[in-house]
Structures are given as C-alpha cells and as structure tokens.
Write a protein that holds these residues in place. Structure first.
Motif, mmCIF file in Angstrom:
data_model
loop_
_atom_site.group_PDB
_atom_site.id
_atom_site.type_symbol
_atom_site.label_atom_id
_atom_site.label_comp_id
_atom_site.label_asym_id
_atom_site.label_seq_id
_atom_site.Cartn_x
_atom_site.Cartn_y
_atom_site.Cartn_z
ATOM 1 N N PHE B 63 6.386 11.148 6.047
ATOM 2 C CA PHE B 63 6.067 10.880 7.444
ATOM 3 C C PHE B 63 5.281 9.599 7.665
ATOM 4 O O PHE B 63 5.349 9.008 8.733
ATOM 5 C CB PHE B 63 5.343 12.077 8.078
ATOM 6 N N GLY B 64 4.557 9.159 6.622
ATOM 7 C CA GLY B 64 3.833 7.896 6.753
ATOM 8 C C GLY B 64 4.796 6.762 7.064
ATOM 9 O O GLY B 64 4.609 5.982 8.004
ATOM 10 N N ARG B 65 5.882 6.715 6.293
ATOM 11 C CA ARG B 65 6.905 5.689 6.487
ATOM 12 C C ARG B 65 7.539 5.791 7.878
ATOM 13 O O ARG B 65 7.762 4.803 8.558
ATOM 14 C CB ARG B 65 7.982 5.854 5.402
ATOM 15 N N TYR B 66 7.852 7.042 8.270
ATOM 16 C CA TYR B 66 8.493 7.247 9.570
ATOM 17 C C TYR B 66 7.576 6.776 10.706
ATOM 18 O O TYR B 66 8.027 6.185 11.688
ATOM 19 C CB TYR B 66 8.851 8.732 9.792
ATOM 20 N N GLU B 217 16.649 6.257 4.803
ATOM 21 C CA GLU B 217 15.280 6.743 4.918
ATOM 22 C C GLU B 217 14.327 5.610 5.304
ATOM 23 O O GLU B 217 13.326 5.820 5.966
ATOM 24 C CB GLU B 217 14.866 7.385 3.599
ATOM 25 N N ASN B 218 14.664 4.382 4.897
ATOM 26 C CA ASN B 218 13.790 3.243 5.179
ATOM 27 C C ASN B 218 13.669 2.931 6.658
ATOM 28 O O ASN B 218 12.721 2.284 7.088
ATOM 29 C CB ASN B 218 14.316 1.986 4.476
ATOM 30 N N THR B 219 14.677 3.320 7.442
ATOM 31 C CA THR B 219 14.640 3.022 8.872
ATOM 32 C C THR B 219 14.439 4.287 9.701
ATOM 33 O O THR B 219 14.584 4.252 10.906
ATOM 34 C CB THR B 219 15.956 2.359 9.316
ATOM 35 N N ARG B 220 14.112 5.388 9.055
ATOM 36 C CA ARG B 220 13.996 6.651 9.800
ATOM 37 C C ARG B 220 12.733 6.648 10.666
ATOM 38 O O ARG B 220 11.653 6.292 10.206
ATOM 39 C CB ARG B 220 13.960 7.810 8.806
ATOM 40 N N VAL B 221 12.888 7.038 11.926
ATOM 41 C CA VAL B 221 11.731 7.134 12.818
ATOM 42 C C VAL B 221 11.247 8.583 12.854
ATOM 43 O O VAL B 221 11.913 9.482 12.336
ATOM 44 C CB VAL B 221 12.073 6.641 14.247
#
Lengths: 315, 272
Positions: B63-66, B217-221
């Motif tokens: 979730f940090g990435r999102y 996954e890299n662009t997942r919001v």
C-alpha cells in the motif's frame, strides 16, 4: 440543469465587431477567446472527440491489438439479438427507479432538517457527509467485508438475515446494491436539498403561519413546491449516476449471481475490457449516452422545468 | 422567527445517523482486532484486545507504493485543473466574444458525459500515444473530466467580482493579463481552493481510468489496490478493513481542515 439558469453573463456578449486587443479602458478585464482555448482543446480531446469516436468505433471490430476494422452494423445486430443486453437495460431501469424512490424522500427529509437551526445539527451533519468523501471502491470493499456471510454482520444477526448469504440471490444482491447506493449518495443529495431549503424565503412561512398552517401543511404546501427545481436536478443526477453505477457492481456482485445484476454500464466494461470486443463495447456505450440523455430530457419535459422561469413565481 | 424543534425529523435523522455510523464504527474497531477475535466475536462486538498488525500487513502488501502513485495522480490532476480552469473561467465571465459563451455551454454539456461512455476511445488514444500503464495516462483523462464542474464552480466565484474593480484597474491602463493576475486571481482565492480540493478528491477516489489504463503493480493506485486486496485476501476481513481505513485517512484529514471548501464545491456541483 439549474446551471443553465445561472448561465447568464453579466455583460451580454454579441456586438463585438472589430475590437482591438488593447484599445485603452474598455478592453481592461475583457480577455480574448484565446484565454479559453487551452482548456477547451484539452477537454475536447478527452471527452468530445472520444464521444464522437465511440459512435465510429461501434461500427468496427477491434480486439485491442492492431487497428479497428469496419464491420458495418454487425455489432448492433449482435446487441439486438443479445438477451443479456436486453436484461441489462431492464436491470438498469430497475436500479434507477429504486435508487430515485429510496434516495429522494430520505434526502429531502434530511436536507430540510439539516437546513434548520437545531443545536446539534452541525456535529451530526459532519458525520452524515463522511460517506460522500469515500471512494466507491473503498465503500464497496467495506460493505463486501461487512456483509461477508461468515465473518460479517449477517452472520452475527442471523435472526434478521437468515443464512446470511445476501449476495447469493438476485433480490438480495439488488437490495444490497440499492442500499449501498443509498448509503453512499444520500449525503450528496441531502446537501443539495439543504442548500435549496435554506434559500426558501422566510416570508412564505411567516405568511403561512398567519394563515394558521401547521408544520406538516407548511412542509407540503411551501417546502416541497419550492424544492421542485432542486428535485429535478437531483433526480437527473440520480438517473445518470444509477445508469453509470460501476464500481459497486464490479466489487460487490461482479454482475452476479449469473448475470442477475449485470447492468448496462457493467456489461459494457465486460464486453470491452474482459471479452476484448471493443466494437460491441462502444455500441453499448453509445446506448448508455443516448438513454441517459433521453431520460434526462423526459424528466425535464414531464416536470415542465424548461418552461419554468423561476422557483419564486408568485412572490 | 423562532422555530420549534422538529421532533419527527430529529428522530429520522438520528436513525440514519446510526446507519451511517455503525459501518464506520465496525470498520475502525475491526482494524484493531486479530482475525481470530474478529471471527469469534463478530463485527459488532467491542474489541477486547488491541493490535496494529492489520495495518502492518496492509502496508507490507504494497500500500505504500499505491499511496505514492495516488499522490502523483492527485498532484498532477490538481496542477492541470489549476492551470487550465482560471483562464477559462476568466474568459467565460469577462470576454465579450460569442465564442466564450459558446464554450461555457460546451462545458455544461460536458457535465452530462459519463466517463463510461468514452473509456473505449480514451483507452485507444492513450494506447496510441504510448501512455498505457503510465500514470500520466491516468492523469490526463481524470483531469479532463474534472474540468466542467471546476469551471462551473470557479466562474460562479469570478462573477462576484464587480465591474467597478475592473474600471479601477482600467484607470491604470492595465491589460487583460494584468487584471487577471492582480485582480481576478487574488479575489478568487476561495473558488480556487474549492476546485483544488474538489479535483483532488475526484483524483484520489478515481477508479475507472486507472482500472482500464494501468496494469502493473508499479502503477497501481490505492483504489485499485483495495480491489486487488479484496479479490486476493477477501477472507482476511480485519486486514481488508485496515486497508480501507488507510485509504480514507488523507481524505478525512482534508475534510477536517478544508470542510468549507469541499462542501461548497459539492453544493455547487448540485446547482443551487
């Protein structure tokens, strides 16, 4: 819709024949059309051009790879013969009607109440508006968790919910979607009615009180008629909102059981982005636009909104 | 005029308050319970223990990435809106050309276009320019669909600037650009913050454009992350509730600090 009424500009445009850009005093604060261009082009590129393109694409076959290929009326023939499409239109209509009849009375009552001057009103309305801030995705995931047959509320209150698998039947799934729609959108419509109820001139109530009209009589004879324009705006927004409901269907029911909650907007997504039949998807999208516009026009016509000059007529 | 309290409406409002508040209570109390406790006692029970493990799990699941992705999308959308809408609203309110009033009607029409209607061509367009699975590809259409409502709100604010103020500027021989920067923008601060908050909310909560325009996954919001989390770990209810709660925290913070701007924007969205 009320927006059209507020669309009058203070300085009526028109006779601006050969106005030099900077001819001293008169041109100050009179920007040229160029100021509007960047936003207009940007918006046209992502909304208007695609709207035209969707009509063109509905006559093509495209799987997402390569270029769309012209196929004439093939997609439309497929759609007309498709029982799921017809069913989805009926389901959409059902969603719209149920949404309007559940949300409208509730939001009028809450809105009129919130427009009053009770002491605890501010605190309460702060809580009412919370669902309005949350994404449809978050709301859907939340309700799916709350309604989980094993770990959710129905399992705990089995005397009320039976076996607890609310999403397992068509009527249960529709009921859940309508209820979650209510939970999510009532605050927004409440807010609209609250603003409108605050704008009703006080003299109307004073006159009614002199005539001896009670509170209930005042509500039906003054408040409701005065909220008429607002109700039309709100209902049109509910119609378009109901027709384009998407996240809640995807996350809560995924169109099921079977295709029992596959409303048209969701079917369009399935055809285009899951079956990769973008031509049929475009045709369904076009149907959506036409239906949304048609229903809105009917609401405007039936209500006589287009002939009304002012909600304050007779004052 | 003094009004008596309306008991009937009061009771009805209280009931609806329960309908709104109970799910929110379950959501928050569930996040602090272990899975076992939540399963044993049921969602409505008071928590008897306290754990932050669910939040740790949610963050560990990506979730940090999102969040970072959603912040990028939101900032991008707000920047485009703040760049494009003020000059447009200025032209709509003050320009005397016919074209400007036509443009206003064009944007009113745009209010009625549902995003669903255009996702196929937008998907085609974004693919064609090579922005598929790129956050810029999400930002552009999201910003475009925020324009009509923001234009409506901001031009409403700008109409309140009186003609005398422009005439006063005319004395100094100011150009339209000078009037825009020295007069219009400073006097539209309220409207500007409203459209900033409002478009930020739309971007933060956006789902459809990210769903069709991103993949990896890299662009997942965040909203897509929730959906994904639900399909993968649907059985871990407290973890799911923690993820939902996390996704709401920034919006609730904005609500606390910019409530007025937000509510006004929403009221403007419904007409008056």
């Amino acid at each position: 819709m009320t927006m059209l009424a507020t669309g009058k500009r203070p300085a009526p445009g028109g006779s601006t024949v050969s106005r030099p850009a900077r001819s001293g005093a008169s041109s100050v604060g009179r920007p040229g059309f160029a100021w509007a261009l960047p936003a207009t082009i940007f918006f046209a590129l992502f909304a208007l051009v695609p709207l035209a393109a969707v009509a063109v694409l509905s006559f093509t076959s495209w799987s997402g790879l390569g270029d769309p290929r012209f196929v004439g009326l093939e997609n439309w023939e497929t759609l007309i013969a498709d029982p799921v499409m017809l069913k989805s239109l009926w389901l959409s209509l059902l969603f719209i009607v149920l949404g309007v009849v559940t949300q409208t009375p509730l939001s009028i009552l809450l809105g009129v109440w919130a427009a009053g001057n009770q002491r605890n009103r501010a605190v309460l309305s702060a809580i009412y508006f919370v669902p309005l801030l949350l994404s449809s995705a978050a709301i859907s995931v939340l309700w799916r968790a709350l309604l989980d047959p094993n770990f959710g509320i129905p399992g705990q209150l089995s005397w009320l919910f039976g076996d607890g698998n609310l999403l397992g039947t068509q009527s249960g799934a529709i009921g859940v979607l309508i209820f979650v729609g209510m939970w999510q959108f009532t605050p927004f419509h409440t807010l609209i009615y609250q603003g409108a109820a605050r704008g009703i001139p006080h003299v109307l109530y004073q006159a009614a009180e002199i005539d001896g009209a009670g509170r209930v009589r005042q509500f039906f004879s003054i408040t409701l008629p005065q909220l008429r324009n607002t109700a039309i705006t709100s209902i049109i927004l509910m119609v378009v909102g109901g027709l384009t409901t998407f996240e809640t269907v995807l996350i809560l029911t995924n169109g099921g059981p079977g295709t029992d909650t596959t409303i048209t907007a969701f079917y369009m997504y399935q055809e285009a982005f899951q079956s990769f039949d973008f031509g049929v998807g475009s045709a369904i999208a076009l149907v959506l636009v036409v239906v949304a516009t048609a229903i809105s026009l009917v609401v405007v016509k039936v209500s006589g909104y287009d002939k009304m000059n002012s909600s304050l007529e007779g004052l | 005029m003094k009004t008596r309290p309306n008991y009937l409406a009061g009771v009805g409002s209280f009931l609806w308050l329960l309908v709104v508040a109970i799910p929110l209570y379950v959501m928050i109390s569930g996040t602090f319970q272990t899975r076992a406790e939540f399963g044993d006692n049921g969602p409505l029970a008071f928590p008897t223990s306290f754990t932050l493990q669910n939040y740790v799990d949610a963050i560990a699941s990506g979730f940090g990435r999102y969040f970072l992705n959603t912040v990028v999308v939101t900032v991008g959308v707000v920047a485009i809106v703040l760049l494009l809408v003020p000059p447009l609203s200025y032209a709509i309110v003050r320009s005397q050309s016919r074209a400007a009033s036509f443009v206003f009607r064009f944007f009113l029409l745009g209010l009625a276009i549902p995003a669903q209607a255009v996702i196929v061509p937008v998907f085609y367009l974004i693919n064609a320019v090579g922005l598929y699975d790129n956050l810029i590809g999400v930002i552009l259409p999201t910003a475009a669909f925020a324009l009509p409502i923001c234009t409506l709100i901001l031009s409403g604010t700008m109409r309140d600037i009186t003609g005398e103020l422009y005439e006063a500027m005319a004395m100094d021989g100011a150009s339209p650009a000078r009037a825009f920067f020295r007069l219009v923008l400073p006097l539209s601060k309220g409207g500007l913050s409203t459209i900033a908050v409002f478009s930020a909310l739309q971007a933060w909560n956006g789902f459809l454009f990210p769903l069709i325009l991103t993949q990896s996954e890299n662009t997942r919001v965040v909203t897509l992350g929730l959906f994904n989390f639900q399909t993968q770990y649907g059985i871990n209810i407290p973890g799911l509730l923690a993820a939902v709660t996390l996704s709401m925290v920034p919006v609730l913070l904005v609500y606390l600090f910019a409530r007025r701007a937000l509510v006004q924007g929403l009221m403007g969205a419904g007409g008056k």
